[in-house]
Design an enzyme around this catalytic site. Structure first.
Site, PDB file in Angstrom:
ATOM      1  N   GLY A 115       0.830  -1.346   0.028  1.00 18.02           N
ATOM      2  CA  GLY A 115      -0.034  -0.026   0.089  1.00 18.02           C
ATOM      3  C   GLY A 115       0.909   1.220  -0.009  1.00 18.02           C
ATOM      4  N   SER A 117       1.063   3.416  -3.486  1.00  8.61           N
ATOM      5  CA  SER A 117       0.586   4.291  -4.546  1.00  8.61           C
ATOM      6  C   SER A 117      -0.977   4.857  -3.872  1.00  8.61           C
ATOM      7  CB  SER A 117       0.376   3.785  -5.831  1.00  8.61           C
ATOM      8  OG  SER A 117       1.578   3.231  -6.241  1.00  8.61           O
ATOM      9  N   SER A 149      -2.089  -4.217  -5.891  1.00  5.78           N
ATOM     10  CA  SER A 149      -1.997  -5.708  -6.582  1.00  5.78           C
ATOM     11  C   SER A 149      -2.132  -6.807  -5.369  1.00  5.78           C
ATOM     12  CB  SER A 149      -0.311  -5.907  -7.008  1.00  5.78           C
ATOM     13  OG  SER A 149      -0.248  -4.917  -8.025  1.00  5.78           O
ATOM     14  N   GLU A 232      12.760  -4.072  -4.300  1.00  2.00           N
ATOM     15  CA  GLU A 232      11.593  -4.104  -5.021  1.00  2.00           C
ATOM     16  C   GLU A 232      11.874  -4.102  -6.559  1.00  2.00           C
ATOM     17  OE1 GLU A 232       8.191  -1.371  -4.456  1.00  2.00           O
ATOM     18  OE2 GLU A 232       7.231  -2.071  -6.070  1.00  2.00           O
TER      19      GLU A 232
HETATM   20  C1  LIG Z   1       0.889  -3.538 -12.803  1.00  4.23           C
HETATM   21  C2  LIG Z   1       0.952  -2.504 -11.718  1.00  4.23           C
HETATM   22  C3  LIG Z   1       1.269  -2.931 -10.509  1.00  4.23           C
HETATM   23  C4  LIG Z   1       1.192  -2.160  -9.328  1.00  4.23           C
HETATM   24  N1  LIG Z   1       1.093  -2.403  -8.062  1.00  4.23           N
HETATM   25  C5  LIG Z   1       1.015  -1.482  -7.072  1.00  4.23           C
HETATM   26  C6  LIG Z   1       1.084  -2.069  -5.655  1.00  4.23           C
HETATM   27  O1  LIG Z   1       0.939  -3.260  -5.387  1.00  4.23           O
HETATM   28  N2  LIG Z   1       1.118  -1.173  -4.761  1.00  4.23           N
HETATM   29  C7  LIG Z   1       1.362   0.080  -5.162  1.00  4.23           C
HETATM   30  O2  LIG Z   1       1.532   0.992  -4.187  1.00  4.23           O
HETATM   31  N3  LIG Z   1       1.287   0.419  -6.512  1.00  4.23           N
HETATM   32  C8  LIG Z   1       1.365  -0.327  -7.377  1.00  4.23           C
HETATM   33  N4  LIG Z   1       1.253   0.044  -8.545  1.00  4.23           N
HETATM   34  C9  LIG Z   1       1.577   1.836  -8.944  1.00  4.23           C
HETATM   35  C10 LIG Z   1       2.940   2.067  -9.441  1.00  4.23           C
HETATM   36  O3  LIG Z   1       3.809   2.005  -8.312  1.00  4.23           O
HETATM   37  C11 LIG Z   1       2.429   3.522 -10.001  1.00  4.23           C
HETATM   38  O4  LIG Z   1       1.659   3.453 -11.021  1.00  4.23           O
HETATM   39  C12 LIG Z   1       3.966   4.146 -10.380  1.00  4.23           C
HETATM   40  O5  LIG Z   1       4.539   4.636  -9.323  1.00  4.23           O
HETATM   41  C13 LIG Z   1       3.660   5.442 -11.098  1.00  4.23           C
HETATM   42  O6  LIG Z   1       2.438   6.309 -10.473  1.00  4.23           O
HETATM   43  P1  LIG Z   1       1.038   6.831 -11.134  1.00  4.23           P
HETATM   44  O7  LIG Z   1       0.643   5.676 -11.720  1.00  4.23           O
HETATM   45  O8  LIG Z   1       0.653   7.474 -10.132  1.00  4.23           O
HETATM   46  O9  LIG Z   1       1.815   7.711 -12.325  1.00  4.23           O
HETATM   47  P2  LIG Z   1       2.210   9.199 -12.287  1.00  4.23           P
HETATM   48  O10 LIG Z   1       3.278   9.359 -11.141  1.00  4.23           O
HETATM   49  O11 LIG Z   1       1.019  10.231 -12.350  1.00  4.23           O
HETATM   50  O12 LIG Z   1       3.078   9.192 -13.716  1.00  4.23           O
HETATM   51  C14 LIG Z   1       2.581   9.382 -14.766  1.00  4.23           C
HETATM   52  C15 LIG Z   1       3.535   9.286 -15.956  1.00  4.23           C
HETATM   53  O13 LIG Z   1       4.165  10.591 -15.673  1.00  4.23           O
HETATM   54  C16 LIG Z   1       5.694  10.460 -15.989  1.00  4.23           C
HETATM   55  N5  LIG Z   1       6.347  11.069 -14.768  1.00  4.23           N
HETATM   56  C17 LIG Z   1       5.856  11.308 -13.516  1.00  4.23           C
HETATM   57  N6  LIG Z   1       6.628  11.890 -12.865  1.00  4.23           N
HETATM   58  C18 LIG Z   1       7.887  11.996 -13.590  1.00  4.23           C
HETATM   59  C19 LIG Z   1       9.168  12.632 -13.349  1.00  4.23           C
HETATM   60  N7  LIG Z   1       9.394  13.162 -11.892  1.00  4.23           N
HETATM   61  N8  LIG Z   1       9.964  12.821 -14.324  1.00  4.23           N
HETATM   62  C20 LIG Z   1       9.881  12.130 -15.533  1.00  4.23           C
HETATM   63  N9  LIG Z   1       8.423  11.679 -15.768  1.00  4.23           N
HETATM   64  C21 LIG Z   1       7.565  11.597 -14.701  1.00  4.23           C
HETATM   65  C22 LIG Z   1       5.894   9.159 -16.173  1.00  4.23           C
HETATM   66  O14 LIG Z   1       5.960   8.751 -17.436  1.00  4.23           O
HETATM   67  C23 LIG Z   1       4.659   8.255 -15.575  1.00  4.23           C
HETATM   68  O15 LIG Z   1       4.561   7.026 -16.275  1.00  4.23           O
HETATM   69  C24 LIG Z   1       1.327  -0.620  -9.748  1.00  4.23           C
HETATM   70  C25 LIG Z   1       1.401  -0.136 -11.083  1.00  4.23           C
HETATM   71  C26 LIG Z   1       1.175  -1.244 -12.130  1.00  4.23           C
HETATM   72  C27 LIG Z   1       1.138  -0.708 -13.428  1.00  4.23           C
END
Ligand SMILES: Cc1cc2nc3c(=O)[nH]c(=O)nc-3n(C[C@H](O)[C@H](O)[C@H](O)COP(=O)(O)OP(=O)(O)OC[C@H]3O[C@@H](n4cnc5c(N)ncnc54)[C@H](O)[C@@H]3O)c2cc1C
Length: 355
Positions: A115, A117, A149, A232
């Site tokens: 937990g 994100s 997940s 991780e």
């Molecule tokens: C299959 C899968 C499983 C997951 N499982 C878990 C889980 O079990 N537990 C959990 O806590 N989270 C989980 N996540 C979440 C994951 O950690 C986040 O999706 C990830 O950290 C990106 O955060 P966000 O989705 O909020 O995207 P954002 O942070 O909003 O980013 C969107 C896009 O913006 C760009 N971006 C953002 N910041 C920057 C920067 N500083 N520099 C350059 N580009 C940038 C990147 O291209 C990024 O893809 C999972 C995600 C996926 C896809």
């Protein structure tokens, strides 16, 4: 130890049949299989024996996980707990917390979801809003986690929460263990593009957590979680998710002259990645936190996995349904592999800043 371990894993796999899958550490869940691994002493091989582990090293764990991932074995049930929660407890948890959770984790009797994100906190994790407030000897946690997940199957949730507001928002965060059957928790499925259920939204409404379930020092969660990201991101799952496809294409005799040339390049890149994660494991064994090397293997591993899919694509018209199924799994998981555990551009900027 290493070769003997490798043989033990291969013997285990031969004695415990399963259907190989790409991305099996995230997408193939079989709690009984995980428990059998635990009984065979193939989980937590790097943890101390007094806490249910094998008394080995991170390099030993690397050997075990490489074999399991290459085979496409179902690993999702124990993966988060064994890969990063146990090691986090061993680094930061109190002896009481270690004794409570490490032995059941090593048997896959206790399983974890992550937990971290939140709807407005992904790459920028320090902006999270989930809060934990003191309640007698314990805590009450309120907030909303997303993309969690496996939370619909796990027994416990790791939660990063804010315990105080400080001038620097990286201060005042604390890591917790939360029982997923606690009153006040609602787990709602989020279906992926294929309509499959891996993700969840987890809402915590004043969930009571005992004081002893805070991991490490209150308010020091950021420093701890940064180290945890090395566990991780730094392992072989970041480049071996597509290995079952690669090996099935070879076994099916689908490789033509063009594919053979591409295969040489893939084999060389695989060897480089293996050497890289071996070094990362050696740093972990020395007590270090190889955060940037782990971000590097995550970034390069994702690129490698995309290359395996591109390499296999022209061969698919001649593939059997079983090989084609592995290709479909690899392809379906590929967009997510550049995001989960940290988005690729964010990994690149971490690496660039370090230089
Ligand atoms: C299959 C899968 C499983 C997951 N499982 C878990 C889980 O079990 N537990 C959990 O806590 N989270 C989980 N996540 C979440 C994951 O950690 C986040 O999706 C990830 O950290 C990106 O955060 P966000 O989705 O909020 O995207 P954002 O942070 O909003 O980013 C969107 C896009 O913006 C760009 N971006 C953002 N910041 C920057 C920067 N500083 N520099 C350059 N580009 C940038 C990147 O291209 C990024 O893809 C999972 C995600 C996926 C896809």
């Amino acid at each position: 130890m290493t070769e003997e371990l490798r043989r033990r894993v291969r013997d285990f796999l031969a004695a415990h049949p399963f259907t190989p899958r790409c991305d099996s550490w995230a997408g193939s869940y079989d709690l009984d299989f995980s428990r059998e691994l635990g009984k065979a002493g193939l989980l937590a091989v790097s943890w101390p024996e007094r806490l249910g582990g094998g008394g080995g090293t991170a390099v030993d764990r690397l050997v075990v996980t490489e074999e399991l991932l290459r085979a496409g074995a179902p690993l999702a049930a124990h993966w988060v707990g064994e890969r990063q929660i146990g090691p986090t407890l061993l680094r930061h948890g109190s002896p009481e917390l270690q004794e409570e959770f490490c032995p059941p984790l090593a048997r896959a009797e206790c399983t974890f979801a992550l937990g971290m994100s939140e709807p407005d906190a992904g790459s920028d994790l320090a902006s999270l809003r989930t809060s934990a407030v003191r309640d007698g000897d314990g805590w009450r946690i309120t907030g909303r986690k997303i993309w969690t997940s496996g939370a619909h199957r796990a027994s416990h949730l790791y939660v990063l929460a804010r315990t105080s507001r400080e001038a620097d928002r990286h201060d005042g965060l604390t890591e917790f263990v939360v029982a997923l059957d606690s009153p006040g928790i609602t787990v709602t499925p989020i279906l992926d593009l294929r309509g499959e259920h891996h993700f969840n939204e987890v809402v915590l409404d004043e969930v009571a957590v005992p004081g002893r379930w805070a991991i490490g020092r209150v308010g020091e969660g950021w420093r701890q979680v940064v180290g945890q990201l090395a566990f991780e991101r730094g392992g072989p799952e970041r480049f071996l998710s597509t290995y079952p496809l690669l090996s099935a294409v070879l076994a099916a005799g689908l490789v033509d002259d063009t594919a053979r040339r591409g295969l040489r390049a893939l084999a060389a890149r695989l060897q480089i990645l293996r050497a890289w994660v071996l070094e990362t494991a050696q740093v972990l064994d020395a007590g270090g936190s190889p955060v940037v090397p782990a971000a590097t293997s995550k970034y390069l591993g994702h690129e490698f996995e995309l290359s395996v899919i591109d390499w296999a694509r022209p061969l698919m018209p001649r593939a059997t349904p079983a090989v084609r199924a592995l290709y479909d799994q690899a392809l379906a998981a590929s967009p997510a592999s550049g995001i989960r555990g940290g988005a690729a551009p964010v990994m690149l900027s971490m690496i660039a800043r370090d230089n």
